[in-house]
Structures are given as C-alpha cells and as structure tokens.
Design a protein around this motif. Structure first.
Motif, PDB file in Angstrom:
ATOM      1  N   THR A   2      19.838 -16.532 -33.815  1.00 38.50           N
ATOM      2  CA  THR A   2      21.259 -16.787 -33.629  1.00 38.50           C
ATOM      3  C   THR A   2      21.476 -17.729 -32.459  1.00 38.50           C
ATOM      4  O   THR A   2      22.264 -18.684 -32.533  1.00 38.50           O
ATOM      5  CB  THR A   2      22.011 -15.468 -33.383  1.00 38.50           C
ATOM      6  N   GLU A 167      28.094  -8.329 -31.503  1.00 39.08           N
ATOM      7  CA  GLU A 167      26.702  -8.273 -31.059  1.00 39.08           C
ATOM      8  C   GLU A 167      25.721  -8.673 -32.159  1.00 39.08           C
ATOM      9  O   GLU A 167      24.705  -9.305 -31.889  1.00 39.08           O
ATOM     10  CB  GLU A 167      26.371  -6.863 -30.563  1.00 39.08           C
ATOM     11  N   GLN A 168      26.043  -8.293 -33.393  1.00 40.90           N
ATOM     12  CA  GLN A 168      25.169  -8.620 -34.516  1.00 40.90           C
ATOM     13  C   GLN A 168      25.315 -10.099 -34.892  1.00 40.90           C
ATOM     14  O   GLN A 168      26.379 -10.692 -34.681  1.00 40.90           O
ATOM     15  CB  GLN A 168      25.507  -7.749 -35.719  1.00 40.90           C
ATOM     16  N   TRP A 170      25.807 -11.635 -37.718  1.00 45.17           N
ATOM     17  CA  TRP A 170      26.915 -11.939 -38.619  1.00 45.17           C
ATOM     18  C   TRP A 170      28.255 -11.862 -37.884  1.00 45.17           C
ATOM     19  O   TRP A 170      29.193 -12.615 -38.203  1.00 45.17           O
ATOM     20  CB  TRP A 170      26.903 -10.997 -39.821  1.00 45.17           C
ATOM     21  N   GLU A 171      28.348 -10.968 -36.887  1.00 42.60           N
ATOM     22  CA  GLU A 171      29.579 -10.883 -36.101  1.00 42.60           C
ATOM     23  C   GLU A 171      29.762 -12.141 -35.246  1.00 42.60           C
ATOM     24  O   GLU A 171      30.889 -12.642 -35.099  1.00 42.60           O
ATOM     25  CB  GLU A 171      29.529  -9.642 -35.206  1.00 42.60           C
TER      26      GLU A 171
END
Length: 204
Positions: A2, A167-168, A170-171
């Motif tokens: 990410t 935090e993830q 995709w978020e």
C-alpha cells in the motif's frame, strides 16, 4: 505494498503537475525536469526536516526518481494539443498527488509513533509541500492559500488515519479516492473557506 503504491501514484501525479506548469510558464527542458522533481519530492523533504529525519533519506528512493523522470519525459513529449487541456485534467493529477501523498505522510508519522498533531502535520506537509514549492518557483500564488479548499482535505486524511479509522489497504484506497473526489469537487464548484479581505472596494 500500500505504501509503495501510494508513493508511486503521488510521485507520478505531482511530477506531471510540476512539468505541465513549467511548460505553461515556457521553461526550458531543464526547468521542466527541475520543477517536476521538486514538486514530486519537495513535500517529503519538508516533512523529513520537521519530524527530525535527514533530508538525505530521499536519495534512497532511487526507483521513485526514475519513475518521476519517466513521467516528466512522457509529458514533455506529449502532443501540444493535449497539454492545452491542463485546466481539465491537470487539476485532476494534482488532486491525486495531494490525496496519495497526504495518506503516505500520515502513515509515515504513524510508523514513527507520532501523536495525532504530528500525523496531521505530516499529512499536510507531504500532501501540499511539493505543490507550494512548485507554485512559488513558477511565480504563482500557492494553491493551498487560494480560495478553493485544498489543505483541508490533507488535514482530514491525517485525522482519519490518526484516529485509526483507516488501517486496512482497502480502507486507505477508499480514503484516497474520496479525498481526490472531494478535491476535484471543491475545485469545480469553487468551495472555499471563509475569508476576510482588507482591501477597500473602489467606488464608482
């Protein structure tokens, strides 16, 4: 992954943004490359200075420099008629750079266990620092100080990440998309923060 993707997105977007503005100001090829590189890496340099990291840490990003140089070269070789549409898609690249780098800066601060205030500052400086330097070198009023809402979106990114609401991966991607969309909408519809001018209005 990410982190790297956001870095690549932001680097390309801001390098393109700086290169196009340099060509608008009719800079020579060296000026185009310098303004593109400064725009892509200026925010990270300012952030590093304020959070206590050596600016030389930027030189470890050799792959990012290659990506930025490639993006600038492509833009420089673009057909002239496409570059005339800067007002249509140029602000789009700037919005992408703002959101991607703001999130990256906030993640950087979280990684260093900084408080919420530090996370927000890192997001704002990383997201808008390069653009500020770009506009100053081009003799323009920085976007962050104009009527349209700009740095506020970086502040929101920092706050969302600082409070642990994203935090993830995709978020973070959704946050990047929403921030880009809000920046584009604020430009298109001229959303702006309250301001107060001191200049006296001329009377007929």
């Amino acid at each position: 992954m990410t982190w790297e993707l956001l870095s690549i997105i932001g680097t390309i977007a801001f390098a393109v943004s700086g290169a196009i503005i340099a060509m608008e100001e009719e800079y020579d090829i060296l000026g185009v490359y310098i303004l593109g590189i400064v725009t892509a890496f200026g925010g990270g340099a300012i952030r590093n200075l304020l959070i206590g990291l050596p600016v030389t840490a930027l030189w470890d990003q050799s792959s990012s420099f290659v990506i930025a140089l490639a993006a600038i070269t492509i833009v420089f070789l673009f057909p002239q008629n496409l570059l005339k549409h800067w007002n249509i898609w140029g602000n789009f690249t700037d919005a992408i750079g703002l959101s991607a780098f703001a999130i990256q800066g906030a993640l950087y601060a979280v990684k260093m266990d900084m408080p919420l205030s530090g996370i927000i500052v890192a997001a704002v400086l990383t997201g808008s620092g390069g653009g500020i330097i770009r506009d100053l070198l081009a003799g323009r009023k920085p976007l962050v100080f104009r009527d349209e809402i700009y740095a506020v979106w970086a502040i929101i990114c920092g706050a969302v990440i600082g409070y642990g609401l994203a935090e993830q991966p995709w978020e973070l991607y959704i946050l990047c998309f929403l921030t880009t969309l809000l920046r584009i909408l604020s430009y298109k519809f001229k959303w702006r923060l309250p301001y107060r001018g001191l200049a006296e209005k001329k009377t007929a």
